[in-house]
Design a protein around this motif. Structure first.
Motif, PDB file in Angstrom:
ATOM      1  N   ARG A  97      53.591  53.304  51.656  1.00 32.55           N
ATOM      2  CA  ARG A  97      53.175  53.940  53.261  1.00 32.55           C
ATOM      3  C   ARG A  97      52.061  54.760  53.393  1.00 32.55           C
ATOM      4  O   ARG A  97      51.236  54.779  53.759  1.00 32.55           O
TER       5      ARG A  97
ATOM      6  N   ALA B 183      49.295  52.797  52.035  1.00 31.48           N
ATOM      7  CA  ALA B 183      48.551  52.461  53.564  1.00 31.48           C
ATOM      8  C   ALA B 183      47.841  53.268  54.227  1.00 31.48           C
ATOM      9  O   ALA B 183      46.645  53.410  54.954  1.00 31.48           O
ATOM     10  N   PHE B 184      47.965  55.001  54.107  1.00 32.84           N
ATOM     11  CA  PHE B 184      48.076  56.201  55.309  1.00 32.84           C
ATOM     12  C   PHE B 184      46.433  56.238  54.740  1.00 32.84           C
ATOM     13  O   PHE B 184      45.946  56.260  55.440  1.00 32.84           O
TER      14      PHE B 184
ATOM     15  N   GLN C 234      44.456  54.448  52.278  1.00 34.81           N
ATOM     16  CA  GLN C 234      43.411  53.568  53.243  1.00 34.81           C
ATOM     17  C   GLN C 234      42.838  53.136  54.416  1.00 34.81           C
ATOM     18  O   GLN C 234      41.602  52.888  54.081  1.00 34.81           O
ATOM     19  N   ARG C 235      43.923  53.607  55.101  1.00 29.07           N
ATOM     20  CA  ARG C 235      43.590  53.262  56.686  1.00 29.07           C
ATOM     21  C   ARG C 235      42.706  54.784  57.093  1.00 29.07           C
ATOM     22  O   ARG C 235      41.299  54.702  58.031  1.00 29.07           O
TER      23      ARG C 235
ATOM     24  N   GLN D 232      38.708  53.980  56.290  1.00 25.20           N
ATOM     25  CA  GLN D 232      38.491  53.000  56.620  1.00 25.20           C
ATOM     26  C   GLN D 232      37.971  54.177  58.123  1.00 25.20           C
ATOM     27  O   GLN D 232      36.814  53.470  58.505  1.00 25.20           O
TER      28      GLN D 232
ATOM     29  N   ASP E 203      52.870  49.397  58.161  1.00 19.92           N
ATOM     30  CA  ASP E 203      52.150  48.950  59.410  1.00 19.92           C
ATOM     31  C   ASP E 203      52.426  50.250  60.352  1.00 19.92           C
ATOM     32  O   ASP E 203      51.251  50.742  60.899  1.00 19.92           O
TER      33      ASP E 203
ATOM     34  N   TYR F  16      52.666  53.678  59.250  1.00 26.53           N
ATOM     35  CA  TYR F  16      51.426  54.683  59.082  1.00 26.53           C
ATOM     36  C   TYR F  16      50.528  53.970  59.252  1.00 26.53           C
ATOM     37  O   TYR F  16      49.322  54.997  58.840  1.00 26.53           O
ATOM     38  N   ARG F  17      49.571  52.771  58.703  1.00 27.49           N
ATOM     39  CA  ARG F  17      48.758  52.116  59.070  1.00 27.49           C
ATOM     40  C   ARG F  17      47.650  53.235  60.599  1.00 27.49           C
ATOM     41  O   ARG F  17      47.026  53.293  60.534  1.00 27.49           O
ATOM     42  N   ARG F  18      49.249  53.225  61.620  1.00 24.47           N
ATOM     43  CA  ARG F  18      48.358  53.329  62.645  1.00 24.47           C
ATOM     44  C   ARG F  18      49.555  55.005  63.139  1.00 24.47           C
ATOM     45  O   ARG F  18      47.730  55.161  63.363  1.00 24.47           O
TER      46      ARG F  18
ATOM     47  N   GLU G 286      45.262  56.313  62.651  1.00 26.67           N
ATOM     48  CA  GLU G 286      44.355  56.273  63.784  1.00 26.67           C
ATOM     49  C   GLU G 286      44.549  57.100  64.610  1.00 26.67           C
ATOM     50  O   GLU G 286      43.472  57.543  65.623  1.00 26.67           O
TER      51      GLU G 286
END
Length: 329
Positions: free
Chosen positions: A49, A52-53, A55-56, A59, A271, A273-275, A278
């Motif tokens: 988690r 992913a957090f 990394q996003r 980006q 997913d 955590y990626r969002r 944002e």
């Protein structure tokens, strides 16, 4: 007249400062914007988690150690830790708090009505009092709904597909978590509707897990584990005890299945955590959390552990395996 104009200028300046992006205000104060990351379990459980957090965020232009700082704290599945960590973040003057789960968000909200809070998942955010509405959260909180209640019935449906002879179901739930109580009740109601005999084992502490398995021995055909940080932190113990009792298990998170649970179905927390990253990006750039709608999960994963199925003597139908997002062998 001069003093009146001066006052107007002062108020305009004050209003402008309030509208500055968090990142700009932090930089003006001579420091990087800082995120307080309140992990509900442990670094090991949440490693994917966090990756992913981060990394996003990278980006989106936020690089930890370069133009962003992250303070990590871990509750280790203990609800009382949330109430200790949240005030610590306030004392550290973090610019934003990121967490997961109803209890954690409530603790953060109790600690501050000013610092923005982003949750990567919480069941029933309106009913739990986290936000006023999904479209207009209001206050200092926004995030992603965990939609736990809506998926509880689906989990039971999937379990019955794999176990067509299922008659007696045990439900294990941490009732100290208000979000999980809703999930537990949904499963109980669905079990009654389809004619299952359901026995609920309510716990509040890790020490109560082992006695549950003594109590349910030879009394049930399968175990439904309500998704919760306390149970997730103790998932290896739960899976070991379930396998010892030859009980198939259904979970809400893939981490349980990676460590020996039979299967899981629910939103992809990685997913989410990626969002969440944002949403953090929007807030750091000046958006108010109360104006950012709470988002719904878009990716749901069905994960099956074939090694566990074989150990239990279960044959998973081929069509069912083809529907799975991941099969662990």
């Amino acid at each position: 007249m001069a003093s009146h104009i001066g006052r107007r200028k002062f108020l305009a300046t004050l209003g402008g400062a309030a509208a500055w992006p968090l990142a700009a205000r932090a930089q003006q104060a001579g420091k990087q914007p800082t995120i307080g990351f309140l992990g509900s379990t442990t670094p090991l459980v949440e490693s994917q988690r966090v990756a992913a957090f981060v990394q996003r965020l990278r980006q989106l232009g936020w690089i930890e150690g370069h133009n962003l700082a992250i303070e990590y704290r871990w509750a280790e599945g203990r609800n009382e830790r949330f109430a200790e960590i949240a005030p610590e973040f306030v004392r550290l003057k973090v610019d934003l708090i990121v967490t997961l789960g109803t209890v954690a968000v409530l603790a953060a909200k109790q600690a501050t009505s000013v610092i923005p809070i982003v949750f990567a998942g919480a069941s029933d955010p309106i009913g739990s009092g986290l936000v006023a509405s999904l479209a207009q959260p209001g206050g200092n909180v926004t995030g992603l709904s965990g939609q736990v209640v809506d998926t509880a019935s689906k989990r039971l449906e999937l379990l019955r597909e794999v176990l067509p002879g299922l008659r007696r179901l045990a439900i294990l739930a941490n009732v100290a978590n208000p979000g999980i109580v809703a999930d537990m009740r949904e499963v109980q109601a669905t079990a009654r509707m389809v004619g299952l005999e359901a026995t609920t084992f309510e716990i509040r502490h890790a020490e109560e897990i082992a006695p549950v398995f003594e109590a349910l021995k030879d009394r049930v055909d399968a175990l439904y584990v309500a998704p919760d940080p306390l149970l997730n932190t103790n998932r290896i113990r739960i899976n070991t005890l379930a396998l010892g009792a030859r009980l198939p298990t259904m979970h809400g998170l893939r981490e349980y299945v990676e460590t020996g649970g039979l299967m899981s179905y629910g939103p992809s927390i990685v997913d989410q955590y990626r969002r969440a990253a944002e949403l953090v990006d929007k807030i750091l750039r000046g958006a108010k959390p109360g104006d950012i709608p709470v988002e719904q999960p878009t990716k749901f994963d069905l994960v099956i552990n074939l090694t566990t199925a074989k150990a239990l003597g279960l044959t998973i139908p081929e069509p069912f395996l083809l529907r799975a997002d991941e099969v662990i062998e």
